[in-house]
Design a protein around this motif. Structure first.
Motif, mmCIF file in Angstrom:
data_model
loop_
_atom_site.group_PDB
_atom_site.id
_atom_site.type_symbol
_atom_site.label_atom_id
_atom_site.label_comp_id
_atom_site.label_asym_id
_atom_site.label_seq_id
_atom_site.Cartn_x
_atom_site.Cartn_y
_atom_site.Cartn_z
ATOM 1 N N GLN A 38 60.333 15.994 113.133
ATOM 2 C CA GLN A 38 59.642 14.885 113.774
ATOM 3 C C GLN A 38 58.143 15.135 113.809
ATOM 4 O OE1 GLN A 38 61.615 15.125 117.561
ATOM 5 N NE2 GLN A 38 63.235 13.752 116.921
ATOM 6 N N ILE A 39 57.401 14.047 113.793
ATOM 7 C CA ILE A 39 55.962 14.083 114.003
ATOM 8 C C ILE A 39 55.741 13.388 115.335
ATOM 9 C CG2 ILE A 39 53.717 13.327 113.146
ATOM 10 C CD1 ILE A 39 55.225 13.248 110.328
ATOM 11 N N GLU B 174 65.281 11.539 107.349
ATOM 12 C CA GLU B 174 65.394 12.756 108.139
ATOM 13 C C GLU B 174 64.175 13.018 109.021
ATOM 14 O OE1 GLU B 174 66.613 16.247 106.075
ATOM 15 O OE2 GLU B 174 68.180 15.202 104.990
ATOM 16 N N THR B 175 62.986 12.631 108.568
ATOM 17 C CA THR B 175 61.769 12.873 109.337
ATOM 18 C C THR B 175 61.305 11.567 109.953
ATOM 19 O OG1 THR B 175 61.149 14.652 107.831
ATOM 20 C CG2 THR B 175 59.416 13.785 109.245
ATOM 21 N N SER B 176 60.994 11.603 111.245
ATOM 22 C CA SER B 176 60.613 10.390 111.959
ATOM 23 C C SER B 176 59.386 10.653 112.826
ATOM 24 C CB SER B 176 61.783 9.908 112.825
ATOM 25 O OG SER B 176 62.161 10.925 113.745
ATOM 26 N N ILE B 177 58.866 9.586 113.404
ATOM 27 C CA ILE B 177 57.738 9.671 114.331
ATOM 28 C C ILE B 177 58.280 9.434 115.736
ATOM 29 C CG2 ILE B 177 55.585 8.576 115.090
ATOM 30 C CD1 ILE B 177 55.069 7.856 112.158
ATOM 31 N N ILE B 178 57.881 10.293 116.663
ATOM 32 C CA ILE B 178 58.252 10.132 118.062
ATOM 33 C C ILE B 178 56.995 9.715 118.818
ATOM 34 C CG2 ILE B 178 59.178 11.244 120.130
ATOM 35 C CD1 ILE B 178 61.182 11.050 117.826
ATOM 36 N N LEU B 179 57.072 8.603 119.507
ATOM 37 C CA LEU B 179 55.939 8.095 120.284
ATOM 38 C C LEU B 179 56.094 8.556 121.733
ATOM 39 C CD1 LEU B 179 56.002 4.495 118.791
ATOM 40 C CD2 LEU B 179 54.479 6.371 118.146
ATOM 41 N N HIS B 180 55.169 9.425 122.147
ATOM 42 C CA HIS B 180 55.195 9.991 123.499
ATOM 43 C C HIS B 180 54.087 9.380 124.352
ATOM 44 C CE1 HIS B 180 58.124 13.242 123.254
ATOM 45 N NE2 HIS B 180 57.670 13.497 122.039
ATOM 46 N N ASN B 181 54.324 9.304 125.643
ATOM 47 C CA ASN B 181 53.330 8.839 126.603
ATOM 48 C C ASN B 181 52.294 9.945 126.794
ATOM 49 O OD1 ASN B 181 52.116 8.755 129.353
ATOM 50 N ND2 ASN B 181 53.197 6.823 129.427
ATOM 51 N N LYS B 182 51.072 9.674 126.360
ATOM 52 C CA LYS B 182 50.000 10.674 126.386
ATOM 53 C C LYS B 182 49.729 11.193 127.800
ATOM 54 C CE LYS B 182 46.459 9.958 123.679
ATOM 55 N NZ LYS B 182 45.170 9.480 123.117
ATOM 56 N N GLU B 183 49.668 10.305 128.775
ATOM 57 C CA GLU B 183 49.358 10.714 130.148
ATOM 58 C C GLU B 183 50.432 11.643 130.703
ATOM 59 O OE1 GLU B 183 48.639 8.687 134.557
ATOM 60 O OE2 GLU B 183 48.692 7.414 132.789
ATOM 61 N N PHE B 184 51.697 11.316 130.466
ATOM 62 C CA PHE B 184 52.789 12.139 130.964
ATOM 63 C C PHE B 184 52.786 13.520 130.301
ATOM 64 C CE2 PHE B 184 57.104 13.750 131.212
ATOM 65 C CZ PHE B 184 57.398 13.559 132.551
ATOM 66 N N VAL B 185 52.595 13.562 128.990
ATOM 67 C CA VAL B 185 52.586 14.834 128.267
ATOM 68 C C VAL B 185 51.398 15.687 128.716
ATOM 69 C CG1 VAL B 185 52.394 15.918 125.988
ATOM 70 C CG2 VAL B 185 53.861 13.913 126.295
ATOM 71 N N MET C 181 57.274 18.720 114.994
ATOM 72 C CA MET C 181 58.492 19.246 115.599
ATOM 73 C C MET C 181 59.362 19.758 114.464
ATOM 74 S SD MET C 181 60.744 19.453 118.312
ATOM 75 C CE MET C 181 60.499 18.129 119.487
ATOM 76 N N PHE C 182 59.598 21.076 114.464
ATOM 77 C CA PHE C 182 60.469 21.683 113.471
ATOM 78 C C PHE C 182 61.880 21.773 114.046
ATOM 79 C CE2 PHE C 182 56.261 23.558 112.603
ATOM 80 C CZ PHE C 182 56.105 23.145 111.282
ATOM 81 N N PHE C 183 62.878 21.732 113.190
ATOM 82 C CA PHE C 183 64.265 21.879 113.613
ATOM 83 C C PHE C 183 64.803 23.209 113.107
ATOM 84 C CE2 PHE C 183 65.173 17.006 113.583
ATOM 85 C CZ PHE C 183 64.446 16.871 114.750
ATOM 86 N N THR C 184 65.673 23.835 113.904
ATOM 87 C CA THR C 184 66.327 25.074 113.504
ATOM 88 C C THR C 184 67.723 25.115 114.103
ATOM 89 O OG1 THR C 184 66.167 27.492 113.456
ATOM 90 C CG2 THR C 184 65.408 26.404 115.463
#
Length: 126
Positions: free
Chosen positions: A7-8, A52-63, A78-81
Motif C-alpha cells: 500500500q501507498i 495488489e498495490t493500492s492507495i490508503i487515504l488516511h486522516n492527516k490530523e489523526f495520524v 506499506m510493505f507486506f510480510t
C-alpha cells in the motif's frame, strides 16, 4: 523478508474529498473502508478491485496525533510480510529504528526508519 509493496499511504485533510477525487476524476474504485471506532478511518482506493498495490487515504490530523514524528507531507510505503516478528527482530539487531508492533484491524504493523528518518510501515499478511 518483504514480499511486496502492499500500500501507498497518503495523508489528507479531507478524506471524503480525496475519495471523490480518486474515484470521480482518476477513475479508481473504493476497495475497502475501515473505521476502528476511535477516530481512525481509512479508505483504500485502486485502479481496480483486483490489483495488489493500492492507495490508503488516511486522516492527516489523526495520524499526526498518533505519530508526531511522521512526515505527513509525502506518501508512506506499506510493505507486506508473512514473517513480521522475524523481520522486526532482524531490523532491531541491525540497529534500525523500529516502532512498537501495533495490532490493527487488518493485522499487526510496525514502522521503521531509514538513516534520514523516512518512515516505512510493515504489515503482517493474514
Amino acid at each position: 523478508m518483504i514480499n511486496k509493496v502492499g500500500q501507498i499511504m497518503v495523508y489528507v485533510d479531507n478524506q471524503d474529498a480525496a475519495v471523490q477525487f480518486w474515484t470521480e476524476k482518476v477513475g479508481f474504485t473504493v476497495k475497502a473502508e475501515e473505521d476502528n471506532g476511535q477516530g481512525m478511518r481509512w479508505i483504500e482506493v485502486a485502479p481496480t478491485k483486483d490489483v495488489e498495490t493500492s492507495i490508503i487515504l488516511h486522516n492527516k490530523e489523526f495520524v499526526a496525533k498518533m505519530s508526531p514524528g511522521l512526515n505527513l507531507g509525502t506518501p508512506s510505503l506499506m510493505f507486506f510480510t508473512d514473517r513480521l516478528d522475524e523481520f522486526y527482530t532482524d531490523l532491531s539487531n541491525k540497529n534500525v529504528t523500529v516502532g512498537e508492533i501495533v495490532e490493527m484491524p487488518g493485522g499487526r504493523v510496525f514502522n521503521f526508519a531509514d538513516g534520514e528518518e523516512n518512515y516505512f510501515a510493515v504489515m503482517e499478511m493474514k
